[in-house]
Design a protein around this motif. Sequence first.
Motif, mmCIF file in Angstrom:
data_model
loop_
_atom_site.group_PDB
_atom_site.id
_atom_site.type_symbol
_atom_site.label_atom_id
_atom_site.label_comp_id
_atom_site.label_asym_id
_atom_site.label_seq_id
_atom_site.Cartn_x
_atom_site.Cartn_y
_atom_site.Cartn_z
ATOM 1 N N TRP A 135 0.863 -1.193 0.000
ATOM 2 C CA TRP A 135 0.000 0.000 0.000
ATOM 3 C C TRP A 135 0.891 1.232 0.000
ATOM 4 O O TRP A 135 1.769 1.380 0.838
ATOM 5 N N GLU A 136 0.653 2.113 -0.923
ATOM 6 C CA GLU A 136 1.495 3.291 -1.007
ATOM 7 C C GLU A 136 0.653 4.538 -1.246
ATOM 8 O O GLU A 136 -0.507 4.464 -1.627
ATOM 9 N N LEU A 137 1.261 5.682 -1.005
ATOM 10 C CA LEU A 137 0.576 6.958 -1.178
ATOM 11 C C LEU A 137 0.964 7.569 -2.517
ATOM 12 O O LEU A 137 2.119 7.493 -2.926
ATOM 13 N N TRP A 138 0.000 8.149 -3.169
ATOM 14 C CA TRP A 138 0.257 8.954 -4.364
ATOM 15 C C TRP A 138 -0.563 10.235 -4.207
ATOM 16 O O TRP A 138 -1.628 10.215 -3.597
ATOM 17 N N GLN A 139 -0.057 11.327 -4.738
ATOM 18 C CA GLN A 139 -0.871 12.533 -4.770
ATOM 19 C C GLN A 139 -1.258 12.834 -6.210
ATOM 20 O O GLN A 139 -0.400 12.833 -7.103
ATOM 21 N N HIS A 140 -2.525 13.098 -6.426
ATOM 22 C CA HIS A 140 -2.985 13.429 -7.789
ATOM 23 C C HIS A 140 -2.672 14.903 -8.043
ATOM 24 O O HIS A 140 -3.557 15.754 -8.095
ATOM 25 N N TRP B 53 -4.433 13.349 -1.914
ATOM 26 C CA TRP B 53 -3.573 12.204 -1.625
ATOM 27 C C TRP B 53 -4.452 10.955 -1.617
ATOM 28 O O TRP B 53 -5.554 10.985 -1.060
ATOM 29 N N ILE B 54 -3.978 9.905 -2.265
ATOM 30 C CA ILE B 54 -4.758 8.661 -2.306
ATOM 31 C C ILE B 54 -3.869 7.485 -1.907
ATOM 32 O O ILE B 54 -2.642 7.600 -1.885
#
Lengths: 998, 89
Positions: free
Chosen positions: B54-59, B66-67
């Motif tokens: 599970w990792e964080l990405w920001q659109h 942040w998703i």
Amino acid sequence: MSQSFRLENIGLINRDKKLSFKFNGVTYYGYEGDTLASALIANGVHLVGRSFKYHRPRGFFGAGVDEPYAIVQLYRNGETEPNIKATEQELFEGLEATSVNCWPSVNFDIGAINNFLKIFLPAGFYYKTFMWPKSFWYKVYEPFIRKAAGLGVASTKHDKERYEHKYEYCDLLIAGSGPSGLASAYAAAKNGARVILAEDKPRHGGTLLTSEVNIGNQSGREWADGIISELKEMPNVIVKNRSQVFGYYDHNMLVMSERISDHLPKTKKFHPKQRLWYIRAKEVLISSGSIERPIVFGNNDTPGVMLSSAAKEYLKVYGVLVGRNPLIFTNNDSGYETAIEFKKNGVDPIILDTRKDPQSEIVDEAKNLGINIKFSHVVVAAQGYKKVKSADIAKISDDKEQLGKVESIKCDCICVSGFWTPTIHLASQSGNKTKFKEDIDAFVPGISKQNETTLGAANGSYVLEETLKSSFEAGQELSKKITNNDNEISFPNVAEKKSTTHDKFWCVPLPEGKNYKRFLDFQNDVSVSDVEIALKEGYRSIEHVKRYTTLGMATDQGKTSNLNGLQLVSNIENKVVPNVGHTTFRPPYTPVSIGAIVGREVGKHSKPTRKSPMHSWHEKNNAVFVDAGVWLRPRYYKQGNENLFEGSKREAKNVRTNVGVCDVTTLGKIDIKGPDAAELLNRVYTNAWLKLPVGKARYGVMLREDGIVMDDGTTTRISENHYHMTTTTAQAANVLSHLEYYLQLVWPELNVNVVSTTEQWAGAAIAGPKSRDLLQKLFPNSDVSNEGLPFMGFIEGDLFGVKARIFRISFSGELAYEVNVESDNGNFMWEKIMEVGYEFDIQPYGTEALSTLRIEMGHVAGSELDGRTIPYDNSLEGLLSKKKDFIGKRSLNREAFTAKDRQKVVGVVPLDKKTSIPEGSHLVKDSNAPLPNPKLGYISASCWSVEHDNPFSLAILKDGKNMIGEKLFVMSPLKNKVIPVEIVSSHYVDPKGERVRS
Amino acid sequence: MLYIKCPHCGMRSQNEFSYGGDATVKRPELDKEISDQEWDNFVYNRKSLRGKHWELWQHLSGCRQWIKVERDTATHEIFNTLKANEEIS
């Protein structure tokens, strides 16, 4: 000699349009629709280059992307391009090309002496020979090898051509428009799917252009033409020729390069030369066909030895004979098709078939045409240097071990067919687990990882009827899944000649007493003996063998050589090919020009350029600009012949004595609103924020969680729940993301909104002892006295009818203000400031003066807050709240951060008060100490102090706190400088900070 | 190029996003006494997993949200995406 190998009544070229072109300085003629290769062969030219290692003569081997030999330097419209395949380059009027890798000429090449030294140039030769003495590699060996080896020459000029990028989405991307591509595209398009059909060559149809088949009572080619014209009319279909799908990336993203103008003498106005397509496809159908496999025999690299399918293509597509006395050397029925075409066009071929007694319709047809066929025969060696003159042939025993008596027969070309190798590159790139198919001796796609299906010859199917059937079905089924339509398509009748099985024979044994070179890889000159040596030396993994021998590593990436290489390794190792495995297929499938990859992002378009609303004023007033991130900022405003040093000194001095104005629009600005805004600031900044009154600004420092300073700036409380944050120009985007991270993920309970307003506000910093007088004239209705607008105060004002925000903040250390107006009014504000400021001797100042002012004041900025320093290092420890927690606080008690001799910012002055100190120099105790001289610190920023009129620098120095008054040396090996210096306080001007409060 | 389903905007290409690290790391509460080891684990220590992660990405060039993205680090397969306020199950 004018196109003497061109036939009259065959081919798809346009004989009404004759084109002239030059090859190696000689003028020839060809026709529109030719490739450079077909036009040269029509003129009887078969010597086009020299091989990479031995400089052996090189001719044509294929007729398309698989071509390993015919690589030329192309000249077009005043530009040159290296390593163009003559088999792909379409002819245009005035085309010029030259051979590569030969000196002084292709006919007489000095490097060919390597051919006689070949016993000294075995596999791994460079690794073995040139390693000693070590120093010779750079000085002697490498320059020599570089001159002797290598292919074309890249242009050093700026490429004037335009290249474009395009993003596209589709339901089905179909790579290749041969029979399977056409059938699947047609079925899917009729079912309503959005289809992209991509063809690498100029003509659609693939093998249908050259094979004698009938589909639905038409010839294969007519059927292909009909399908293409129907597809082109459909709004849901994009049909592209000259477009190579070269890479299959993650999540069904494919990249295709379209050659829009390469076939024209020059690019049309407003057109790109090439276009790179990024295509996200729901499903991918790979119909990339097969490439004919060579058979390995002695001197099989002689010009005139070529793939039998290529000979057929030159004949049927271009109306060109590759020879008048062709020898067809085959282990399967494909060679017969080529022989039959020769025969039909009045040329008598001889077929050597390695098989003993093949029975099929095609073999029968050849027999009935009276073609001379020798069964169980092989070519032992080609003879002739610059062109095949004859072939040594022999009968071969049934076990393929023993050669009979060798005899010589005359021929001028040898057309080889060693069966077919499916083009599985795209499937393999997508992550497909390929499998070995015994009946065709080749790998085919196996288990898919992404949404990809391989069809037809690329999947190892060589029966047209099967190919069409499976392709219609695939197009139908896959489109049905996407569009839910189910339009049945009636399947056409197919008439084709049946083939029989091929002979699993790929390498002719050497006759007794002969030591012919038998090449596996034609572009890199890798022979059977090279691979044998590599294996003898212990290389086992096919990946290692590849790199040691360079098998399959050239610009053609082994399209014709890989499988025979694997065969050889498996024979020697006594393994079967699937156990040896193949090397990894990586994108690109064919070379892609750097221009296409870069696209429009060249020069100043490589990043966006941001300009402040006052930019045109700066331009008109002789600003010299500097890149500040993506912003263009005035560095200084040039007066007369001033240089940067003189100009910035004048500007800085004027700020200290009168008043200056600086464009600070580029500072990051973030609008913060919400009932918990103060709480957010209190957690993000290291100092206390809960009690900041409305109408006041405060300076703050924010840290990363590891305790390192992230950014600094002032934040102003505009109203109860409304704050205006400023960041440094460079960190603006990161700070916004940082705030969003904590608000969305860590403290979602805080009711705060943040948004960037950097571009909404234009900013002007007004600094200097006369700045208040100026401000009062700009805002006659506002109280800007020291009481009405004290240091770190904020008011709103009316600037000649324009609403403005006035902040009393200072970066220069002088009495200073920052005025912000909405961006649209920026230029108005600026002109008013200059106009009203005239009587106060105002001058605009650029970033260089701005730096000078802040450096001599000891204000830290980006060069000190460089992602390696903590608050203490920047003398900002006074801003660390002891009463509350904040981001990064827990990290500050780490041992290194609390060490007694921790680094700290200091001032540095040269003892001679004259020598400028280069930024980045090191500080050392003893300039004569042996290297590596222990480094005590580094110079972070340098200026010429206008206050003291001598050089002054800031440095981050070990134990800086206790070093004031010490004498050290600045060393800059890069500039070859050693400067004795004294360490002083970083606050070189106004150490008590009285001016900003005055 | 990855194709990421932003829970707010739908399927978007990777070049609209920026990567933000391990989504399972929890920041210690403010003002909480914790050991050096716990703090180091939060700031520095990460498992470099092969496989599902599970990792964080920001659109970043989209909705700026942040998703959380469940992705296989070896195959790049994306299994699931969540909004910032949705818990990883």
